[in-house]
Design an enzyme around this catalytic site. Sequence first.
Site, PDB file in Angstrom:
ATOM      1  N   GLU A  50      -0.759  -8.229   5.439  1.00 24.24           N
ATOM      2  CA  GLU A  50      -0.502  -8.329   6.872  1.00 24.24           C
ATOM      3  C   GLU A  50      -1.771  -8.236   7.706  1.00 24.24           C
ATOM      4  O   GLU A  50      -1.767  -8.558   8.894  1.00 24.24           O
ATOM      5  CB  GLU A  50       0.496  -7.243   7.317  1.00 24.24           C
ATOM      6  CG  GLU A  50      -0.034  -5.824   7.417  1.00 24.24           C
ATOM      7  CD  GLU A  50      -0.192  -5.095   6.089  1.00 24.24           C
ATOM      8  OE1 GLU A  50      -0.567  -3.906   6.113  1.00 24.24           O
ATOM      9  OE2 GLU A  50       0.055  -5.713   5.024  1.00 24.24           O
TER      10      GLU A  50
ATOM     11  N   HIS B 143      -3.042  -5.103   1.579  1.00 22.36           N
ATOM     12  CA  HIS B 143      -2.445  -5.319   2.894  1.00 22.36           C
ATOM     13  C   HIS B 143      -2.495  -6.798   3.286  1.00 22.36           C
ATOM     14  O   HIS B 143      -3.391  -7.201   4.028  1.00 22.36           O
ATOM     15  CB  HIS B 143      -3.220  -4.530   3.961  1.00 22.36           C
ATOM     16  CG  HIS B 143      -3.109  -3.049   3.874  1.00 22.36           C
ATOM     17  ND1 HIS B 143      -2.204  -2.334   4.621  1.00 22.36           N
ATOM     18  CD2 HIS B 143      -3.793  -2.148   3.141  1.00 22.36           C
ATOM     19  CE1 HIS B 143      -2.339  -1.035   4.358  1.00 22.36           C
ATOM     20  NE2 HIS B 143      -3.295  -0.899   3.454  1.00 22.36           N
TER      21      HIS B 143
ATOM     22  N   CYS C 182       0.833  -1.208   0.000  1.00 22.85           N
ATOM     23  CA  CYS C 182       0.000   0.000   0.000  1.00 22.85           C
ATOM     24  C   CYS C 182       0.867   1.257   0.000  1.00 22.85           C
ATOM     25  O   CYS C 182       1.444   1.604  -1.025  1.00 22.85           O
ATOM     26  CB  CYS C 182      -1.000  -0.020   1.152  1.00 22.85           C
ATOM     27  SG  CYS C 182      -2.363   1.160   0.926  1.00 22.85           S
TER      28      CYS C 182
END
Length: 202
Positions: A183, A181, A82
């Site tokens: 994560e 994302h 991002c």
Amino acid sequence: MSDAPVIGVLALQGDVREHVAALADAGADARPVRRPAELDAVDGLVVPGGESTTMSKLADIFEMREPIDKRIAGGMPVYGSCAGMIMLATEVLDGRPDQRGFAGIEMTVRRNAFGRQVDSFEAPVEITGVDGGPFHAVFIRAPWVERVGADVEVLGRVTGGPAADRIVAVRQGNLLATSFHPELTADSRLHRYFVDLTRTAR
């Protein structure tokens, strides 16, 4: 494990803890990095999601810009998610005029291309080189890639909806970037991909 690559997460702003946890799950010795001496100790680096203009300013304040530029030039693997994708781009559209990234990947990225925070969404994305089916991708005020250079491999595109066919994952040599994302999900395949890339480069 003894062959675990040491991978830092640029800890100036953004999703630092989430990336550290995902990298550890993927087999890395993961640690936050905010000083040049800490950067010297890592084999690879993640530039996390967050706010790219803030990250750009903090990179100067913490005197991290030149050391990271040098390590990228020397072949250090870097993964940007991002805002990290924006920081790795050679050209940024809709950014602040004083915004400067690390300019490692020959690409043009449009900031907040998918819209504001309220336009955040999730979508399946197939990633070349990552087995196991589509990636459940989380997009939050995400950029997309409008142009890539000859040496940039497109790894993933949005497959449906109004943003269909937009480029959201790329790789150039040891540099990897995604609009989304990983994560923020329990899927560690993309982090494993980067850990393997770092292990090979080391």
